[in-house]
Write an enzyme that holds these catalytic residues in place. Structure first.
Site, PDB file in Angstrom:
ATOM      1  N   HIS A  59       0.841  -1.198   0.000  1.00 10.16           N
ATOM      2  CA  HIS A  59       0.000   0.000   0.000  1.00 10.16           C
ATOM      3  C   HIS A  59       0.880   1.254   0.000  1.00 10.16           C
ATOM      4  O   HIS A  59       0.655   2.180  -0.787  1.00 10.16           O
ATOM      5  CB  HIS A  59      -0.910  -0.019   1.236  1.00 10.16           C
ATOM      6  CG  HIS A  59      -1.425   1.320   1.658  1.00 10.16           C
ATOM      7  ND1 HIS A  59      -2.361   2.034   0.919  1.00 10.16           N
ATOM      8  CD2 HIS A  59      -1.134   2.105   2.728  1.00 10.16           C
ATOM      9  CE1 HIS A  59      -2.615   3.184   1.532  1.00 10.16           C
ATOM     10  NE2 HIS A  59      -1.885   3.259   2.621  1.00 10.16           N
ATOM     11  N   ASP A 117      -2.577   9.132  -0.106  1.00 11.00           N
ATOM     12  CA  ASP A 117      -3.085   7.999   0.678  1.00 11.00           C
ATOM     13  C   ASP A 117      -4.575   7.803   0.378  1.00 11.00           C
ATOM     14  O   ASP A 117      -5.030   6.691   0.074  1.00 11.00           O
ATOM     15  CB  ASP A 117      -2.848   8.300   2.173  1.00 11.00           C
ATOM     16  CG  ASP A 117      -3.179   7.119   3.082  1.00 11.00           C
ATOM     17  OD1 ASP A 117      -3.195   5.974   2.613  1.00 11.00           O
ATOM     18  OD2 ASP A 117      -3.404   7.354   4.295  1.00 11.00           O
ATOM     19  N   HIS A 148       4.392   6.874   5.594  1.00 13.21           N
ATOM     20  CA  HIS A 148       3.250   7.451   6.305  1.00 13.21           C
ATOM     21  C   HIS A 148       2.615   6.511   7.335  1.00 13.21           C
ATOM     22  O   HIS A 148       1.965   6.969   8.264  1.00 13.21           O
ATOM     23  CB  HIS A 148       2.205   7.989   5.318  1.00 13.21           C
ATOM     24  CG  HIS A 148       1.307   6.931   4.744  1.00 13.21           C
ATOM     25  ND1 HIS A 148       1.719   6.045   3.774  1.00 13.21           N
ATOM     26  CD2 HIS A 148       0.040   6.592   5.024  1.00 13.21           C
ATOM     27  CE1 HIS A 148       0.737   5.226   3.475  1.00 13.21           C
ATOM     28  NE2 HIS A 148      -0.306   5.534   4.228  1.00 13.21           N
ATOM     29  N   ASP A 149       2.796   5.211   7.188  1.00 10.40           N
ATOM     30  CA  ASP A 149       2.177   4.272   8.134  1.00 10.40           C
ATOM     31  C   ASP A 149       3.213   3.578   9.012  1.00 10.40           C
ATOM     32  O   ASP A 149       2.924   2.553   9.637  1.00 10.40           O
ATOM     33  CB  ASP A 149       1.383   3.197   7.366  1.00 10.40           C
ATOM     34  CG  ASP A 149      -0.017   3.675   6.995  1.00 10.40           C
ATOM     35  OD1 ASP A 149      -0.499   4.635   7.631  1.00 10.40           O
ATOM     36  OD2 ASP A 149      -0.615   3.090   6.077  1.00 10.40           O
ATOM     37  N   ARG A 169      12.915 -12.133  32.916  1.00  8.95           N
ATOM     38  CA  ARG A 169      12.762 -12.792  31.614  1.00  8.95           C
ATOM     39  C   ARG A 169      11.932 -11.943  30.647  1.00  8.95           C
ATOM     40  O   ARG A 169      12.233 -11.872  29.449  1.00  8.95           O
ATOM     41  CB  ARG A 169      12.153 -14.182  31.802  1.00  8.95           C
ATOM     42  CG  ARG A 169      13.204 -15.161  32.328  1.00  8.95           C
ATOM     43  CD  ARG A 169      12.628 -16.403  32.959  1.00  8.95           C
ATOM     44  NE  ARG A 169      13.680 -17.288  33.423  1.00  8.95           N
ATOM     45  CZ  ARG A 169      14.397 -17.084  34.537  1.00  8.95           C
ATOM     46  NH1 ARG A 169      14.177 -16.016  35.293  1.00  8.95           N
ATOM     47  NH2 ARG A 169      15.343 -17.938  34.879  1.00  8.95           N
TER      48      ARG A 169
HETATM   49  O1  LIG Z   1      -4.076   4.125   7.148  1.00 11.89           O
HETATM   50  P1  LIG Z   1      -4.465   4.334   8.550  1.00 11.89           P
HETATM   51  O2  LIG Z   1      -4.870   3.078   9.220  1.00 11.89           O
HETATM   52  O3  LIG Z   1      -3.436   5.114   9.299  1.00 11.89           O
HETATM   53  O4  LIG Z   1      -5.772   5.224   8.511  1.00 11.89           O
HETATM   54  P2  LIG Z   1      -6.013   6.632   7.905  1.00 11.89           P
HETATM   55  O5  LIG Z   1      -7.374   6.641   7.333  1.00 11.89           O
HETATM   56  O6  LIG Z   1      -4.877   7.007   7.024  1.00 11.89           O
HETATM   57  O7  LIG Z   1      -6.030   7.465   9.191  1.00 11.89           O
HETATM   58  P3  LIG Z   1      -4.966   8.413   9.829  1.00 11.89           P
HETATM   59  O8  LIG Z   1      -5.438   9.748   9.410  1.00 11.89           O
HETATM   60  O9  LIG Z   1      -5.084   8.120  11.256  1.00 11.89           O
HETATM   61  O10 LIG Z   1      -3.591   8.091   9.304  1.00 11.89           O
HETATM   62 MG   LIG Z   2      -2.467   6.623   8.236  1.00 14.18          MG
END
Ligand SMILES: O=P(O)(O)OP(=O)(O)OP(=O)(O)O
Ligand SMILES: [Mg+2]
Ligand SMILES: Nc1nc(=O)c2ncn([C@H]3C[C@H](O)[C@@H](CO)O3)c2[nH]1
Length: 504
Positions: A69, A268, A117-118, A442
């Site tokens: 993605h 995105d 971004h993720d 541990r």
């Molecule tokens: O891709 P995610 O899960 O981070 O979801 P998002 O719709 O992009 O949300 P955010 O604005 O929290 O990055």
């Molecule tokens: Mg996101």
């Protein structure tokens, strides 16, 4: 004097060992190439290949993960960036905006922001986030940390309970309790690149991933003027000082965003809206034809020549003629993606240019593709169909519940580390617990060295004799546990959970 001078925004300096003095165009390009190398080669990027986009623990490799993605988002981001720059060039505005020698860095920052971004997303996406926050909220109850100490404060951690007459300390306790209960993927991303991985990226490159501008400890209503930008927490207390400096380096006022971040966000949005539907077809949740019907039904009033006709109808019609002798599904998605990009990318680029007066300083309080245009309506259409027909599919929901359970279970397993007093925990850090604390020792050994180092480094700045010491110590210990658990991939979390529950 130009209205916008991007040379003041695209700051190529770094926090540590920064290149000094003035740099030629060629040298600046090399600095951003170095950022690319640091990012592409980071373990956090590789871990995205085993994190959920929509379908947790998917074995079919044709279905998207966070990594595939993110590569697609990178491509769309690059396309928008090129579109913006071409349009500015046509209007002879590149030099006026200080961009004539910075087009390469402009594109590169957008691309790498998209790829990253993720990066801070925990296993199982939003369900992982919810599991972490629910678990900590049950123990720290930030709602009970009101302006005055409550007699019935339900916080289970003594050092974080408020006490009469300790105003300054209470402020910190309140902040810490809120901050820890606001785990968020984007905020974790900032922590990861700066504090945990020490990637020492340029200021501009980090600016590109500061998606939301609300401090995680922030309570109370957000200012109307920045409500969208502050929709979610964007950074933690542990990175507060760094963010203050970042803002200074990028000439951003409080709660403002770096301009190129809007492009990453639009990329995105454009990317996943079609991709999620394509994955659902790959998973046989519906057929391409059923999807086409869902889209038709959800759009409502059809007019010939409207955006639906130009994008969705056109893709369907072309795939039915099937001139390429290929599967209807492949054809449909190819045309759907191309048509969607051809409409949404130019629109996002134009919105960026038209709104530069507020985007440049960082206070444009919307997403580029969030308005009452047909383009935003198309995006919403895709998302609505996904929410209604994909995310709520019983198989998907079942896996999400399992993911939630796994993260909560892991937190339960590591809880002994959070129940120790500060002195006992120090014994673990110093490897001096001997035969005492066998379980805790541990568990501590299982944490990653990188995360332990971040704890040690943070604590080295806090004086043991200060009244704030126990509060900060507990705070960084919670961060340590969250860093460890959120850094796991879905599969790793799942395997760890089963192993530690001794079910195999
Ligand atoms: O891709 P995610 O899960 O981070 O979801 P998002 O719709 O992009 O949300 P955010 O604005 O929290 O990055
Ligand atoms: Mg996101
Ligand atoms: N499985 C699953 N359940 C949800 O409730 C949900 N909400 C959003 N998403 C996916 C859509 C985008 O790809 C990505 C960003 O929103 O995350 C979800 N996935």
């Amino acid at each position: 004097m130009a209205e916008f001078d991007f040379r003041n925004k695209i700051n190529w300096r770094r926090r540590y060992r920064s290149p000094q003095g003035l740099k030629s165009e060629h040298e600046i390009v090399r600095i951003f190439e170095s950022d690319r190398g640091r990012i592409v080669n980071s373990p956090a990027i590789r871990r995205l290949q085993q994190k959920t986009q929509v379908f947790p623990l998917e074995r079919n490799a044709a279905v998207r993960t966070r990594l595939t993605h993110s590569m697609e988002v990178q491509q769309v981001g690059r396309y928008i960036a090129k579109e913006v720059l071409s349009r500015l060039k046509e209007r002879r505005l590149l030099a006026e905006y200080g961009l004539d020698e910075l087009t390469g860095p402009f594109e590169s920052i957008v691309e790498m922001s998209c790829l990253m971004h993720d990066i801070g997303n925990p296993p199982f996406g939003h369900f992982g986030e919810a599991a972490i926050n629910d678990w900590f909220r049950q123990r720290l109850v930030p709602a009970d940390a009101t302006s005055q100490p409550l007699s019935g404060d339900r916080c289970q951690v003594a050092v974080l309970q408020l006490h009469e007459g300790e105003e300054a300390l209470n402020d910190l306790r309140r902040k810490v309790r809120n901050d820890i209960c606001q785990f968020e993927g984007n905020a974790q991303g900032i922590r990861l690149v700066h504090t945990l991985l020490r990637m020492n990226l340029t200021w501009a490159q980090v600016g590109g991933i500061l998606k939301y501008t609300r401090p995680a400890w922030f309570t109370g209503p957000t200012p109307e003027s920045h409500s969208y930008l502050m929709k979610k927490p964007g950074f933690y207390l542990s990175e507060e000082e760094y963010i203050v400096r970042l803002r200074k380096e990028l000439s951003l006022d409080e709660y403002c965003r770096f301009p190129l971040t809007w492009i990453m966000e639009a990329a995105d949005d454009i990317s996943y809206c079609v991709a999620d539907l394509e994955d659902a077809v790959e998973k046989r949740i519906f057929s391409a034809e059923q999807l086409y019907q869902h889209l038709r039904d959800a759009w409502g009033d059809h007019q010939s020549g409207d955006l639906f006709a130009q994008v969705v109808q056109n893709a369907w019609d072309k795939s039915m003629t099937n001139s390429m002798q290929r599967s209807v599904e492949d054809q449909f998605f190819m045309y759907l993606r191309v048509n969607t990009l051809n409409k949404l990318v130019p629109y996002a680029a134009q919105r960026f240019i038209d709104n530069l007066p507020t985007i440049f300083p960082g206070c444009f309080n919307h997403a580029l593709l969030e308005d009452d245009s047909p383009y935003s309506r198309l995006l919403k259409l895709y998302k609505n169909v996904a929410v209604r027909h994909v995310f709520s599919h019983p198989d998907v929901e079942q896996l999400e519940l399992q993911g939630y359970r796994v993260i909560k279970g892991l937190l339960d397993i590591y809880q002994p580390l959070l129940l120790l007093g500060a002195d006992d925990f120090r014994l673990l850090v110093e490897e001096a617990s001997g035969r005492r604390l066998p379980i805790e020792t541990r568990l501590f050994h299982k944490l990653s060295g990188r995360h332990r180092l971040a704890y040690i480094e943070a604590m080295s700045h806090v004086n043991r004799n200060d009244a704030v010491f126990p509060v900060w110590e507990y705070y960084y210990r919670c961060r340590l546990i969250q860093d460890y658990i959120s850094g796991m991939t879905d599969l790793y979390a799942w395997d760890e959970y089963r192993k530690l529950m001794a079910v195999e």
